[in-house]
Scaffold this active site. Structure first.
Site, PDB file in Angstrom:
ATOM      1  N   SER A 140      33.870 -30.490  49.668  1.00 10.39           N
ATOM      2  CA  SER A 140      32.730 -31.225  49.909  1.00 10.39           C
ATOM      3  C   SER A 140      31.745 -30.327  50.839  1.00 10.39           C
ATOM      4  O   SER A 140      32.371 -29.395  51.742  1.00 10.39           O
ATOM      5  CB  SER A 140      32.870 -32.585  50.678  1.00 10.39           C
ATOM      6  OG  SER A 140      31.400 -32.981  51.181  1.00 10.39           O
ATOM      7  N   TYR A 153      36.935 -38.166  56.901  1.00 10.12           N
ATOM      8  CA  TYR A 153      36.706 -37.580  55.433  1.00 10.12           C
ATOM      9  C   TYR A 153      36.023 -36.078  55.740  1.00 10.12           C
ATOM     10  O   TYR A 153      36.697 -35.461  54.987  1.00 10.12           O
ATOM     11  CB  TYR A 153      35.079 -38.463  54.878  1.00 10.12           C
ATOM     12  CG  TYR A 153      34.907 -37.972  53.518  1.00 10.12           C
ATOM     13  CD1 TYR A 153      35.554 -38.250  52.419  1.00 10.12           C
ATOM     14  CD2 TYR A 153      33.750 -36.845  53.601  1.00 10.12           C
ATOM     15  CE1 TYR A 153      35.114 -37.567  51.169  1.00 10.12           C
ATOM     16  CE2 TYR A 153      33.247 -36.605  52.240  1.00 10.12           C
ATOM     17  CZ  TYR A 153      34.039 -36.767  51.343  1.00 10.12           C
ATOM     18  OH  TYR A 153      33.652 -36.213  49.833  1.00 10.12           O
TER      19      TYR A 153
END
Length: 253
Positions: A140, A153
Site C-alpha cells: 500500500s 495498518y
C-alpha cells in the site's frame, strides 16, 4: 524465468472476494492461469472453473496443523503440480489511534497483513521454485505515507514492503518476489465510504495528479505483468501505483 505456458500454471490469490481480489481472479484467468481463490468469507459466487477454498489467515499463522491442511488442499487441487504464482492480497484495515489501539487489534493486523504472507510464501516456496514462479505482495501507499489512526495498518504495510525486498536475498533466482503499493482504488468498499459525500470523493480524485483514483483492474494487470516472463528482471521491487499522489504534499496552499 517462467518456462511453462500460463494455461498450465496455477495462481493462488488471497482475499479473492474483495474488490481488488475479484479483479485479480479475472485478470489471471484472462491471462490463462488456473485459479485457487481464498477468502475468509464463504459468499462464493465466482465462475465454476475457479477453485475456492475458505481460509482464515490469522488461524493459518497461529495453527500449524490448519496451515498444513490448507497446503494439502491446494496440492490436491493442482494435482501435485503446485502453484506458480502466489498473490498475497488479503488484508485487514483496523483504524485506531496509538493511544487506544488494543493488543488484539494490533496482533490481528500483523497476523493477517504480514505474518500470513510470510508463512504462505514459506509454505509454497518449494512449489514456486519448481515452477520458476513468482510472489506478488499487495502492499500500500501507506507503506511510506500515511495518516492519523492508520498506525497498525501502515506499519504492517511498511513491513510487507520491507519483507519483499529482504526475502529475495534468501530465495535467490528461482522465485521472483515483488510488491505493488496502490493508493486509493475505486473498490465498492471505498465508494461506500463516500455515499452522500460526492464532493469529498471528487476532491480525493482531483488530489491525484491523474485526476482520478485507480481501478482494481489496473492493480490486477500489474500483478499479472509482475508474474510474467516479461518482468523477468524485476526482483525485490516495490512498485508505486499511486496516480502520482505519492509525490503530493497535503498543503493548505
Amino acid at each position: 524465468m517462467q518456462t511453462l505456458c500460463s494455461k498450465n500454471r496455477w495462481a493462488l490469490i488471497t482475499g479473492a472476494l474483495g474488490g481488488i481480489g475479484r479483479a485479480l481472479v479475472n485478470e489471471f484467468t484472462n491471462a490463462g492461469y488456473k485459479i485457487v481463490a481464498t477468502d475468509i468469507n464463504d459468499d462464493f459466487d465466482m465462475p465454476e472453473n475457479i477453485h475456492f477454498v475458505q481460509l482464515d489467515l490469522e488461524k493459518l499463522v497461529i495453527d500449524e496443523v490448519y496451515a498444513n491442511e490448507f497446503y494439502y488442499k491446494v496440492n490436491k487441487i493442482t494435482h501435485g503440480t503446485g502453484i506458480s504464482t502466489l498473490v498475497n492480497n488479503a488484508a485487514v484495515q483496523i483504524l485506531a489511534n496509538t493511544r487506544v489501539i488494543t493488543r488484539k487489534q494490533w496482533s490481528t493486523s500483523f497476523n493477517v497483513n504480514l505474518s500470513a504472507p510470510f508463512f504462505l510464501s514459506q509454505m509454497f516456496i518449494n512449489d514456486l521454485e519448481s515452477n520458476s514462479g513468482s510472489i506478488v505482495n499487495i502492499s500500500s501507499i501507506h507503506a511510506t505515507q500515511t495518516k492519523k489512526q492508520f498506525v497498525a495498518y501502515a506499519t504492517t504495510k511498511a513491513a510487507l514492503s520491507a519483507m519483499t525486498r529482504n526475502m529475495v536475498l534468501d530465495i535467490g533466482s528461482r522465485v521472483r518476489v515483488n510488491a505493488i503499493e496502490p493508493a486509493a482504488i475505486a473498490t465498492d468498499m471505498l465508494k461506500a465510504g463516500f455515499i452522500g459525500k460526492e464532493e469529498l470523493y471528487q476532491r480525493l480524485e482531483m488530489f491525484h495528479p491523474l485526476g482520478r483514483v485507480g481501478t482494481p483492474n489496473e492493480v490486477a494487470k500489474l500483478a499479472v505483468f509482475l508474474s510474467s516472463e516479461n518482468a523477468g528482471f524485476v526482483q525485490g521491487a516495490c512498485i508505486s501505483a499511486s496516480g502520482g499522489i505519492q509525490g503530493c504534499l497535503s498543503d493548505p496552499m
